[in-house]
Design an enzyme around this catalytic site. Structure first.
Site, PDB file in Angstrom:
ATOM      1  N   GLU A 115      -7.823 -51.660  -7.977  1.00 46.40           N
ATOM      2  CA  GLU A 115      -8.436 -51.272  -6.691  1.00 46.40           C
ATOM      3  C   GLU A 115      -9.951 -51.490  -6.734  1.00 46.40           C
ATOM      4  O   GLU A 115     -10.562 -51.909  -5.749  1.00 46.40           O
ATOM      5  CB  GLU A 115      -8.098 -49.818  -6.384  1.00 46.40           C
ATOM      6  CG  GLU A 115      -6.599 -49.633  -6.224  1.00 46.40           C
ATOM      7  CD  GLU A 115      -6.235 -48.239  -5.749  1.00 46.40           C
ATOM      8  OE1 GLU A 115      -6.192 -47.336  -6.594  1.00 46.40           O
ATOM      9  OE2 GLU A 115      -6.036 -48.060  -4.540  1.00 46.40           O
ATOM     10  N   GLU A 135       1.471 -47.318  -9.531  1.00 42.41           N
ATOM     11  CA  GLU A 135       1.513 -45.996  -8.895  1.00 42.41           C
ATOM     12  C   GLU A 135       2.901 -45.558  -8.426  1.00 42.41           C
ATOM     13  O   GLU A 135       3.303 -44.425  -8.693  1.00 42.41           O
ATOM     14  CB  GLU A 135       0.534 -45.927  -7.700  1.00 42.41           C
ATOM     15  CG  GLU A 135      -0.916 -45.754  -8.104  1.00 42.41           C
ATOM     16  CD  GLU A 135      -1.641 -47.056  -8.416  1.00 42.41           C
ATOM     17  OE1 GLU A 135      -0.968 -48.096  -8.563  1.00 42.41           O
ATOM     18  OE2 GLU A 135      -2.868 -47.023  -8.527  1.00 42.41           O
TER      19      GLU A 135
HETATM   20  N1  COA Z   1      -5.285 -42.781 -18.637  1.00 45.27           N
HETATM   21  C1  COA Z   1      -5.615 -42.161 -19.799  1.00 45.27           C
HETATM   22  N2  COA Z   1      -5.490 -42.740 -21.005  1.00 45.27           N
HETATM   23  C2  COA Z   1      -5.041 -44.019 -21.051  1.00 45.27           C
HETATM   24  C3  COA Z   1      -4.690 -44.726 -19.880  1.00 45.27           C
HETATM   25  C4  COA Z   1      -4.826 -44.058 -18.638  1.00 45.27           C
HETATM   26  N3  COA Z   1      -4.536 -44.674 -17.476  1.00 45.27           N
HETATM   27  N4  COA Z   1      -4.275 -45.957 -20.237  1.00 45.27           N
HETATM   28  C5  COA Z   1      -4.357 -46.016 -21.564  1.00 45.27           C
HETATM   29  N5  COA Z   1      -4.823 -44.851 -22.066  1.00 45.27           N
HETATM   30  C6  COA Z   1      -5.074 -44.509 -23.476  1.00 45.27           C
HETATM   31  C7  COA Z   1      -3.773 -44.312 -24.256  1.00 45.27           C
HETATM   32  O1  COA Z   1      -3.292 -42.996 -24.060  1.00 45.27           O
HETATM   33  C8  COA Z   1      -4.229 -44.595 -25.661  1.00 45.27           C
HETATM   34  O2  COA Z   1      -4.904 -43.457 -26.148  1.00 45.27           O
HETATM   35  P1  COA Z   1      -4.614 -42.976 -27.699  1.00 45.27           P
HETATM   36  O3  COA Z   1      -5.132 -44.123 -28.539  1.00 45.27           O
HETATM   37  O4  COA Z   1      -5.425 -41.724 -27.821  1.00 45.27           O
HETATM   38  O5  COA Z   1      -3.145 -42.802 -27.803  1.00 45.27           O
HETATM   39  C9  COA Z   1      -5.284 -45.680 -25.482  1.00 45.27           C
HETATM   40  O6  COA Z   1      -5.695 -45.615 -24.106  1.00 45.27           O
HETATM   41  C10 COA Z   1      -4.754 -47.073 -25.755  1.00 45.27           C
HETATM   42  O7  COA Z   1      -3.614 -47.272 -24.934  1.00 45.27           O
HETATM   43  P2  COA Z   1      -2.164 -47.722 -25.504  1.00 45.27           P
HETATM   44  O8  COA Z   1      -1.120 -47.208 -24.574  1.00 45.27           O
HETATM   45  O9  COA Z   1      -2.055 -47.346 -26.936  1.00 45.27           O
HETATM   46  O10 COA Z   1      -2.307 -49.299 -25.397  1.00 45.27           O
HETATM   47  P3  COA Z   1      -1.126 -50.322 -25.188  1.00 45.27           P
HETATM   48  O11 COA Z   1      -1.732 -51.665 -25.352  1.00 45.27           O
HETATM   49  O12 COA Z   1       0.040 -49.978 -26.036  1.00 45.27           O
HETATM   50  O13 COA Z   1      -0.659 -50.132 -23.661  1.00 45.27           O
HETATM   51  C11 COA Z   1      -0.997 -49.909 -21.273  1.00 45.27           C
HETATM   52  C12 COA Z   1      -1.564 -50.406 -22.630  1.00 45.27           C
HETATM   53  C13 COA Z   1      -2.093 -50.156 -20.235  1.00 45.27           C
HETATM   54  C14 COA Z   1       0.258 -50.728 -20.898  1.00 45.27           C
HETATM   55  C15 COA Z   1      -0.614 -48.428 -21.365  1.00 45.27           C
HETATM   56  O14 COA Z   1      -1.703 -47.735 -21.970  1.00 45.27           O
HETATM   57  C16 COA Z   1      -0.335 -47.797 -20.037  1.00 45.27           C
HETATM   58  O15 COA Z   1       0.729 -48.018 -19.486  1.00 45.27           O
HETATM   59  N6  COA Z   1      -1.305 -47.015 -19.511  1.00 45.27           N
HETATM   60  C17 COA Z   1      -1.146 -46.327 -18.255  1.00 45.27           C
HETATM   61  C18 COA Z   1      -1.388 -47.287 -17.125  1.00 45.27           C
HETATM   62  C19 COA Z   1      -1.214 -46.608 -15.783  1.00 45.27           C
HETATM   63  O16 COA Z   1      -0.159 -46.150 -15.433  1.00 45.27           O
HETATM   64  N7  COA Z   1      -2.304 -46.613 -14.987  1.00 45.27           N
HETATM   65  C20 COA Z   1      -2.302 -46.237 -13.601  1.00 45.27           C
HETATM   66  C21 COA Z   1      -2.390 -44.829 -13.326  1.00 45.27           C
HETATM   67  S1  COA Z   1      -2.237 -44.558 -11.573  1.00 45.27           S
END
Ligand code: COA
Length: 255
Positions: A115, A135
């Site tokens: 966004e 979302e």
């Molecule tokens: N909010 C808070 N923390 C987040 C985050 C978010 N949206 N996205 C990633 N992080 C954090 C993870 O919790 C992790 O923290 P940790 O090391 O303390 O465990 C760190 O960032 C690294 O992320 P990780 O998930 O280990 O990386 P990955 O490469 O395996 O996966 C994503 C990456 C983006 C696919 C996955 O983190 C994810 O699905 N995040 C959420 C995305 C999301 O739904 N965003 C929209 C919200 S409306």
């Protein structure tokens, strides 16, 4: 300007660089980042030295992985969230900034990250960029404009596909559907953004701002009104051009 933690602000040769700086959580967007972005963008808006803004994300993995899930989804109450949003409308500020904003996008560009990119005027993606709106998978819908800005950027069908299926798309596909202007190797991302900024900065600052305003404001108007808007803004640009020209010279062409 203040001492920020989740955003880095730098200014060099008329370019403002804004870096989302929470790489340990993939630059996820939290309340602190919102407040700091609000301060930075307000300062940029009022700074005539800034001709172009480049927005980017710190770290190797992400421009921004969306809203901080530990923050926004556990906000005190929807009422408090809305009140705070009214006080700090960072998205409105993004969209109304007079200077062009170039988003330099790499890695994850998800949810609010996407966004934010959509609030920018030009988008350059590294080859590793991945775009998505997760979302609805969380039982909510985007709330930073994507339901409106995305269809304006890529059309209704593609926008609904991204919103309703939550499918992530890669940089090349994003370029094919018009979500980004160009795709470059990861190592060339910031060079490409600066090159684009410099191409813009060769031109009159006044003309750049008026052209942006005509497009951004015009998109929300019926055609007759937007053409009227263009006439008014063009008149301002002609007047400015005349002021710049030495008296007696007559190089202006009509179109
Ligand atoms: N909010 C808070 N923390 C987040 C985050 C978010 N949206 N996205 C990633 N992080 C954090 C993870 O919790 C992790 O923290 P940790 O090391 O303390 O465990 C760190 O960032 C690294 O992320 P990780 O998930 O280990 O990386 P990955 O490469 O395996 O996966 C994503 C990456 C983006 C696919 C996955 O983190 C994810 O699905 N995040 C959420 C995305 C999301 O739904 N965003 C929209 C919200 S409306």
């Amino acid at each position: 300007m203040g001492n920020f933690q989740s955003v880095i602000y730098e200014k060099s040769e008329n370019i403002a660089y804004v870096t989302l700086n929470r790489p340990q959580v993939l630059n996820s967007y939290n309340i602190q980042m919102r407040d700091e972005l609000y301060q930075v963008l307000s300062a940029i808006r009022d700074d005539d030295e800034v001709m172009v803004v480049i927005l980017k994300g710190a770290g190797d993995k992400a421009f921004c992985a969306g809203a901080d899930l530990t923050d926004f989804l556990t906000a005190p109450s929807p009422v408090v969230t809305r009140q705070t949003r009214g006080e700090r409308d960072v998205w409105g500020l993004f969209l109304s900034l007079p200077q062009p904003i170039i988003a330099a996008l790499h890695g994850y560009v998800l949810g609010s990250g996407m966004e934010m990119a959509l609030c920018c005027d030009l988008r350059i993606a590294a080859e590793d960029a991945q775009f998505g709106l997760p979302e609805v998978g969380l039982g909510i819908i985007p709330a930073a404009g994507a339901t409106q800005t995305l269809p304006r950027a890529i059309g209704r069908a593609w926008a609904l596909e991204m919103l309703l299926t939550t499918r992530r798309i890669e940089a090349k596909e994003a370029c094919d559907i018009g979500l980004v202007n160009q795709v470059v190797p990861r190592a060339e991302l910031y060079m490409a953004a600066e090159e684009m900024a410099r191409k813009i900065m060769r031109h009159s600052q006044k003309a750049i701002r008026l052209a942006k305003q005509a497009v951004v404001r015009g998109l929300d108007l019926p055609l007759a009104d937007s053409l009227e808007l263009e006439r008014k803004l063009a008149a301002l640009s002609f007047a400015d051009r005349r002021r710049q020209q030495p008296s007696g010279s007559n190089t202006e062409k009509t179109s």
